[in-house]
Design an enzyme around this catalytic site. Structure first.
Site, PDB file in Angstrom:
ATOM      1  N   GLU A  40      19.514 -23.223 -49.682  1.00 47.94           N
ATOM      2  CA  GLU A  40      19.772 -21.798 -49.453  1.00 47.94           C
ATOM      3  C   GLU A  40      21.263 -21.530 -49.276  1.00 47.94           C
ATOM      4  O   GLU A  40      21.779 -20.522 -49.738  1.00 47.94           O
ATOM      5  CB  GLU A  40      18.998 -21.294 -48.221  1.00 47.94           C
ATOM      6  CG  GLU A  40      17.515 -21.114 -48.462  1.00 47.94           C
ATOM      7  CD  GLU A  40      17.217 -20.127 -49.596  1.00 47.94           C
ATOM      8  OE1 GLU A  40      18.026 -19.226 -49.852  1.00 47.94           O
ATOM      9  OE2 GLU A  40      16.168 -20.293 -50.239  1.00 47.94           O
ATOM     10  N   TYR A 123      19.635 -13.452 -43.593  1.00 49.53           N
ATOM     11  CA  TYR A 123      19.008 -13.904 -44.834  1.00 49.53           C
ATOM     12  C   TYR A 123      18.569 -15.373 -44.734  1.00 49.53           C
ATOM     13  O   TYR A 123      17.414 -15.711 -45.003  1.00 49.53           O
ATOM     14  CB  TYR A 123      19.963 -13.722 -46.039  1.00 49.53           C
ATOM     15  CG  TYR A 123      19.465 -14.518 -47.213  1.00 49.53           C
ATOM     16  CD1 TYR A 123      18.454 -14.017 -48.011  1.00 49.53           C
ATOM     17  CD2 TYR A 123      19.940 -15.814 -47.459  1.00 49.53           C
ATOM     18  CE1 TYR A 123      17.928 -14.766 -49.048  1.00 49.53           C
ATOM     19  CE2 TYR A 123      19.415 -16.569 -48.490  1.00 49.53           C
ATOM     20  CZ  TYR A 123      18.413 -16.047 -49.282  1.00 49.53           C
ATOM     21  OH  TYR A 123      17.888 -16.798 -50.287  1.00 49.53           O
ATOM     22  N   ASP A 141      18.130 -10.676 -50.491  1.00 52.62           N
ATOM     23  CA  ASP A 141      19.411 -11.053 -51.100  1.00 52.62           C
ATOM     24  C   ASP A 141      19.681 -10.064 -52.243  1.00 52.62           C
ATOM     25  O   ASP A 141      18.960  -9.067 -52.377  1.00 52.62           O
ATOM     26  CB  ASP A 141      19.365 -12.514 -51.598  1.00 52.62           C
ATOM     27  CG  ASP A 141      18.458 -12.694 -52.810  1.00 52.62           C
ATOM     28  OD1 ASP A 141      17.712 -11.750 -53.158  1.00 52.62           O
ATOM     29  OD2 ASP A 141      18.507 -13.770 -53.434  1.00 52.62           O
TER      30      ASP A 141
END
Ligand code: SF4
Length: 363
Positions: A40, A123, A141
């Site tokens: 990520e 996020y 996102d």
């Protein structure tokens, strides 16, 4: 947003599509939060295809969070070289050390704890919690923003904070209790491969029957484009100072921009200065020595996200004087062939590449 039936229809259509069409990615073959977290962080600002080889190399060198925490920052940065935005690597390293210290090496599974770690925002916390721990937490996102804006024709008259808030609320309402991680990844995947910024592939989109922007024939209007700030141009003079087959390099201060990376000394040209005058002044200020310039070696142009740099590089064989480098973390004389043991920002890395290919010329 939509009715419960409408919500279920969207969830099912998207998950069915994901089961059928998802791209193979190495971090999708695990439920372990550490590789999911690494992926990520790497995927922020970087395309999947670029990330895959970096991810594989990273997991080979730092297979566990404890191994990462124990590693030297220099090694960590070297594994990030070329991905850019080095603060991501530094934060990941510091966060791993914090997890070992405060959480016995186990990635926390609560939002409140995750958000305390360096480099983890809303996020990334959402991605880790939903993908690794199966918690129905939203993620938003750039790709998800586009899909949601179109799917529900969300427009907040161009007020970015209100738009952002609506998107997070919508995502939170939409994420299912069952397979939340797959659902979030499917949203991101749809934005990356089908609901493209220009010319979205609506004809093959699993959400087409529910898409409000599509029904209105106004797909291109969502989301409203943001005004981009102009790109700054800067011109820099840099010195390749050589002495007995070695080159002078210095490490940027850890706290600042591109902190911890190595570079050739030099700095920004001021108006009315020549490239050479700029270099002499910068070296005097940075290292406390006077230099003689032998010749211009190269001009390098490089674009970063927020600025474009033109780097004028000069060869300056060592003359005399005692170096008093006050503006860097540390400095070294390094053999040419060892230059690639250090991590340089992209523009300086281009200098290194040229030096390694033809260093005999500049000893
Ligand atoms: S129908 Fe078109 S605009 Fe709507 S979500 Fe799908 S790809 Fe995006």
């Amino acid at each position: 947003m939509t009715t419960i039936a409408g919500k279920r229809k969207i969830q099912k259509a998207l998950l069915d599509w994901f089961d059928r069409d998802q791209r193979a990615m190495p971090w999708r073959q695990t439920g372990n939060p550490y590789p999911i977290w690494v992926s990520e962080i790497m995927l922020q600002q970087t395309q999947v295809q670029t990330v895959i080889p970096y991810f594989r190399r990273w997991m080979k060198t730092f297979p566990t969070l404890r191994k990462l925490a124990r590693s030297r920052q220099e090694t960590v940065l070297k594994h990030w070289e070329g991905l850019g935005y080095y603060s991501r690597a530094r934060n990941l390293h510091r966060a791993a050390q914090q997890v070992v210290r405060k959480h016995q090496g186990k990635v926390p599974d609560t939002y409140e704890e995750l958000i305390q770690l360096p480099g983890i925002g809303r996020y990334t916390a959402g991605a880790i919690l939903s993908i690794a721990f199966g918690q129905p937490v939203p993620v938003v996102d750039g790709n998800v923003k586009r899909v949601l804006s179109r799917l529900f024709a969300i427009s907040t008259n161009g007020v970015p904070s209100a738009h952002e808030k609506r998107l997070w609320e919508t995502s939170a309402q939409l994420v299912p209790a069952n397979r939340p991680g797959d659902f979030n990844q499917a949203m991101m995947e749809l934005g990356a491969t089908v609901c493209l910024p220009k010319k979205p592939l609506c004809l093959v989109c699993p959400l087409q029957p529910s898409c409000e922007a599509r029904k209105r024939g106004e797909v291109e209007k969502f989301p409203k484009p943001r005004a981009r700030p102009g790109i700054k141009k800067i011109e820099v003079s840099a010195a390749v100072i050589t002495r007995n087959g070695k080159v002078f390099i210095q490490q940027r201060p850890h706290g600042g921009l591109m902190g911890g990376l190595w570079e050739f000394p030099g700095g920004k040209r001021q108006s009315k200065e020549t490239e050479e005058e700029c270099l002499k002044r910068e070296i005097q200020e940075e290292l406390g020595i006077a230099i003689a310039i032998s010749k211009k070696m190269m001009t390098i142009k490089h674009s970063y996200t927020q600025f474009r740099v033109t780097l004028n590089v000069f060869w300056c064989p060592w003359q005399s004087g005692r170096i008093r480098a006050t503006q860097c973390e540390q400095w070294k004389w390094v053999k040419y062939e060892n230059l690639d043991h250090y991590t340089f920002p992209a523009a300086n890395a281009k200098i290194v590449k040229i030096l390694l290919n033809g260093h005999g010329t500049f000893k």
